[in-house]
Design a protein around this motif. Sequence first.
Motif, PDB file in Angstrom:
ATOM      1  N   ILE A 199       0.840  -1.198   0.000  1.00 24.45           N
ATOM      2  CA  ILE A 199       0.000   0.000   0.000  1.00 24.45           C
ATOM      3  C   ILE A 199       0.876   1.249   0.000  1.00 24.45           C
ATOM      4  CG2 ILE A 199      -1.620   1.358   1.396  1.00 24.45           C
ATOM      5  CD1 ILE A 199      -2.690  -1.445   2.398  1.00 24.45           C
ATOM      6  N   ALA A 200       1.882   1.263   0.875  1.00 22.82           N
ATOM      7  CA  ALA A 200       2.785   2.421   0.952  1.00 22.82           C
ATOM      8  C   ALA A 200       3.483   2.649  -0.377  1.00 22.82           C
ATOM      9  CB  ALA A 200       3.806   2.224   2.073  1.00 22.82           C
ATOM     10  N   HIS A 201       3.958   1.596  -1.008  1.00 22.07           N
ATOM     11  CA  HIS A 201       4.631   1.742  -2.307  1.00 22.07           C
ATOM     12  C   HIS A 201       3.667   2.231  -3.374  1.00 22.07           C
ATOM     13  CE1 HIS A 201       8.266  -1.081  -1.350  1.00 22.07           C
ATOM     14  NE2 HIS A 201       8.220  -0.002  -0.596  1.00 22.07           N
ATOM     15  N   GLU A 202       2.454   1.712  -3.385  1.00 28.66           N
ATOM     16  CA  GLU A 202       1.453   2.112  -4.376  1.00 28.66           C
ATOM     17  C   GLU A 202       1.109   3.596  -4.258  1.00 28.66           C
ATOM     18  OE1 GLU A 202      -1.430   2.087  -7.366  1.00 28.66           O
ATOM     19  OE2 GLU A 202       0.097   0.575  -6.921  1.00 28.66           O
ATOM     20  N   HIS A 203       1.134   4.116  -3.027  1.00 29.32           N
ATOM     21  CA  HIS A 203       0.739   5.510  -2.787  1.00 29.32           C
ATOM     22  C   HIS A 203       1.945   6.434  -2.546  1.00 29.32           C
ATOM     23  CE1 HIS A 203      -3.599   4.748  -2.715  1.00 29.32           C
ATOM     24  NE2 HIS A 203      -3.273   3.585  -2.193  1.00 29.32           N
ATOM     25  N   ASP A 204       3.129   5.995  -2.934  1.00 29.97           N
ATOM     26  CA  ASP A 204       4.358   6.793  -2.826  1.00 29.97           C
ATOM     27  C   ASP A 204       4.627   7.300  -1.411  1.00 29.97           C
ATOM     28  OD1 ASP A 204       5.032   6.511  -5.554  1.00 29.97           O
ATOM     29  OD2 ASP A 204       3.572   8.069  -6.060  1.00 29.97           O
ATOM     30  N   ILE A 205       4.434   6.430  -0.438  1.00 32.75           N
ATOM     31  CA  ILE A 205       4.750   6.732   0.952  1.00 32.75           C
ATOM     32  C   ILE A 205       6.110   6.107   1.229  1.00 32.75           C
ATOM     33  CG2 ILE A 205       4.068   6.340   3.350  1.00 32.75           C
ATOM     34  CD1 ILE A 205       1.124   6.311   2.223  1.00 32.75           C
ATOM     35  N   ASP A 206       6.986   6.845   1.872  1.00 32.35           N
ATOM     36  CA  ASP A 206       8.388   6.462   2.037  1.00 32.35           C
ATOM     37  C   ASP A 206       8.569   5.366   3.094  1.00 32.35           C
ATOM     38  OD1 ASP A 206      11.085   6.533   1.504  1.00 32.35           O
ATOM     39  OD2 ASP A 206      11.486   8.231   2.819  1.00 32.35           O
ATOM     40  N   LEU A 207       8.188   4.135   2.731  1.00 29.34           N
ATOM     41  CA  LEU A 207       8.392   2.954   3.567  1.00 29.34           C
ATOM     42  C   LEU A 207       9.284   2.022   2.760  1.00 29.34           C
ATOM     43  CD1 LEU A 207       7.646   1.527   6.222  1.00 29.34           C
ATOM     44  CD2 LEU A 207       5.680   0.554   5.027  1.00 29.34           C
ATOM     45  N   THR A 266      13.104  -3.009   7.646  1.00 22.92           N
ATOM     46  CA  THR A 266      12.980  -1.661   7.089  1.00 22.92           C
ATOM     47  C   THR A 266      11.543  -1.249   6.805  1.00 22.92           C
ATOM     48  OG1 THR A 266      13.382  -2.482   4.853  1.00 22.92           O
ATOM     49  CG2 THR A 266      15.294  -1.685   6.092  1.00 22.92           C
ATOM     50  N   CYS A 267      10.586  -2.166   6.866  1.00 26.51           N
ATOM     51  CA  CYS A 267       9.181  -1.792   6.693  1.00 26.51           C
ATOM     52  C   CYS A 267       8.473  -1.721   8.041  1.00 26.51           C
ATOM     53  CB  CYS A 267       8.462  -2.737   5.734  1.00 26.51           C
ATOM     54  SG  CYS A 267       8.277  -4.425   6.344  1.00 26.51           S
ATOM     55  N   LEU A 289       5.859  -5.396  11.197  1.00 23.24           N
ATOM     56  CA  LEU A 289       6.451  -5.228   9.881  1.00 23.24           C
ATOM     57  C   LEU A 289       5.307  -4.999   8.894  1.00 23.24           C
ATOM     58  CD1 LEU A 289       9.215  -7.996   9.737  1.00 23.24           C
ATOM     59  CD2 LEU A 289       9.437  -5.592  10.383  1.00 23.24           C
ATOM     60  N   GLY A 290       5.402  -3.936   8.111  1.00 21.30           N
ATOM     61  CA  GLY A 290       4.344  -3.590   7.173  1.00 21.30           C
ATOM     62  C   GLY A 290       4.038  -4.677   6.169  1.00 21.30           C
TER      63      GLY A 290
END
Length: 188
Positions: free
Chosen positions: A98-106, A118-119, A154-155
């Motif tokens: 989800i974070a990657h899809e919405h350009d959130i720095d995770l 790291t997630c 962990l995300g």
Amino acid sequence: MSSILKARSALAIVRCDVIMRQRRVLLCHGELSGSPRLQMRPLHFGYTSNAFHSSAVASHGSITRPEPGTGIKLHFKDSKGSPLKTVEVNEGDDILSIAHEHDIDLEGACEGSVACSTCHVILSPEHYDLLPEPEDDENDMLDMAFGLTDTSRLGCQVKITRELDEMSVTLPSATRNMFVDGKKPTHH
């Protein structure tokens, strides 16, 4: 440390790195998707051989955005608690994707294979209690996470359900990347 011991340590690190790279290639090509657990035996000098374990392979990065107003809302916050972005997601998606899809720095350096921390995210306490207990692999990686809290997860391991609607996901102030500090992986 003697030069022989340094050379052996360097060789062990190289071999482990080669094994991890081979594993990532197999994961990317889907050749391990049927395997519930993967065992690798790295080179150890003077110790009995231990095995690295990974959780079952999960599909990351292949999410679709729901129609506006129909999804489950997640509120992403920075380490100080300031809102970053509120997003709508589908049931079954994981926080890393989800974070990657919405350009959130995770970050997610291991691409969701439970081989790093790291997630690492911090969840709202009322929603944390609704999640299943973390697996042993996740707990092992969380032990290495920077800024660990009672509601850390962990995300890549948190799958979204309807009961997690309106959950707050706070990013920690820093991460520990044992692979390469400072390198930002690209989204696949």
